[in-house]
Design a protein around this motif. Structure first.
Motif, short mmCIF file in Angstrom:
data_model
loop_
_atom_site.label_atom_id
_atom_site.label_comp_id
_atom_site.label_asym_id
_atom_site.label_seq_id
_atom_site.Cartn_x
_atom_site.Cartn_y
_atom_site.Cartn_z
N ARG A 71 -67.99 -21.73 34.49
CA ARG A 71 -69.27 -21.77 33.78
C ARG A 71 -69.91 -23.14 33.87
O ARG A 71 -71.12 -23.26 34.04
N ALA A 72 -69.07 -24.18 33.72
CA ALA A 72 -69.60 -25.54 33.76
C ALA A 72 -70.15 -25.87 35.15
O ALA A 72 -71.17 -26.55 35.27
N ALA A 73 -69.51 -25.38 36.20
CA ALA A 73 -69.99 -25.64 37.56
C ALA A 73 -71.33 -24.95 37.81
O ALA A 73 -72.24 -25.53 38.39
N VAL A 74 -71.45 -23.72 37.37
CA VAL A 74 -72.71 -22.99 37.54
C VAL A 74 -73.81 -23.64 36.71
O VAL A 74 -74.95 -23.78 37.15
N SER A 75 -73.47 -24.07 35.50
CA SER A 75 -74.44 -24.76 34.66
C SER A 75 -74.89 -26.07 35.30
O SER A 75 -76.07 -26.43 35.23
N LEU A 76 -73.97 -26.77 35.93
CA LEU A 76 -74.33 -28.01 36.61
C LEU A 76 -75.30 -27.75 37.76
O LEU A 76 -76.24 -28.51 37.96
N LEU A 77 -75.10 -26.67 38.47
CA LEU A 77 -76.01 -26.32 39.55
C LEU A 77 -77.39 -25.90 39.04
O LEU A 77 -78.41 -26.27 39.61
N TYR A 79 -63.26 -31.29 38.04
CA TYR A 79 -63.11 -30.00 38.71
C TYR A 79 -64.42 -29.20 38.71
O TYR A 79 -64.79 -28.65 39.74
N PRO A 80 -65.16 -29.12 37.59
CA PRO A 80 -66.45 -28.44 37.66
C PRO A 80 -67.43 -29.10 38.64
O PRO A 80 -68.21 -28.41 39.29
#
Length: 105
Positions: free
Chosen positions: A2-8, A29-30
């Motif tokens: 979720r954090a990686a998608v939010s960052l994008l 990691y995110p």
């Protein structure tokens, strides 16, 4: 994930909110996942790919360490045991931090 998608999507780890709230671990990691998602797209295969790469880095790094301390065929034993250990290999197929941490250690 979720954090990686939010960052994008929003440029933050919290869907546009301030700070880094609700995460138990750091943003490394995110951030790595967001980088991989930006290259390959947002699908589970990208997570498996990056975790596999992290496991390969850990095996290669362990080989260089064991080459320094062991001689002959014994220097191949620690990386071989890590490669054959099902606990490490099973982490490749799970979206978590353990393979990332293994590669960094």
């Amino acid at each position: 994930m979720r954090a990686a998608v939010s960052l994008l999507e929003s440029g933050t780890f919290n869907n546009g909110g301030p700070g880094y709230i609700g995460q138990q671990r750091g943003p490394s990691y995110p951030t790595a996942l967001a980088f991989i998602f930006s290259i390959f797209g947002r699908y589970a295969g990208a997570i498996y790919f990056i975790n596999f790469v992290f496991l390969l880095f850990a095996i290669i790094f362990l080989f260089f360490i064991s080459k320094k301390y062991f001689s002959g065929l014994l220097r191949f034993l620690p990386p071989l045991l890590l490669a054959l250990y099902c606990g490490a290999a099973s982490q490749v197929w799970i979206a978590n931090y353990e393979t990332f941490a293994l590669a960094l250690s």
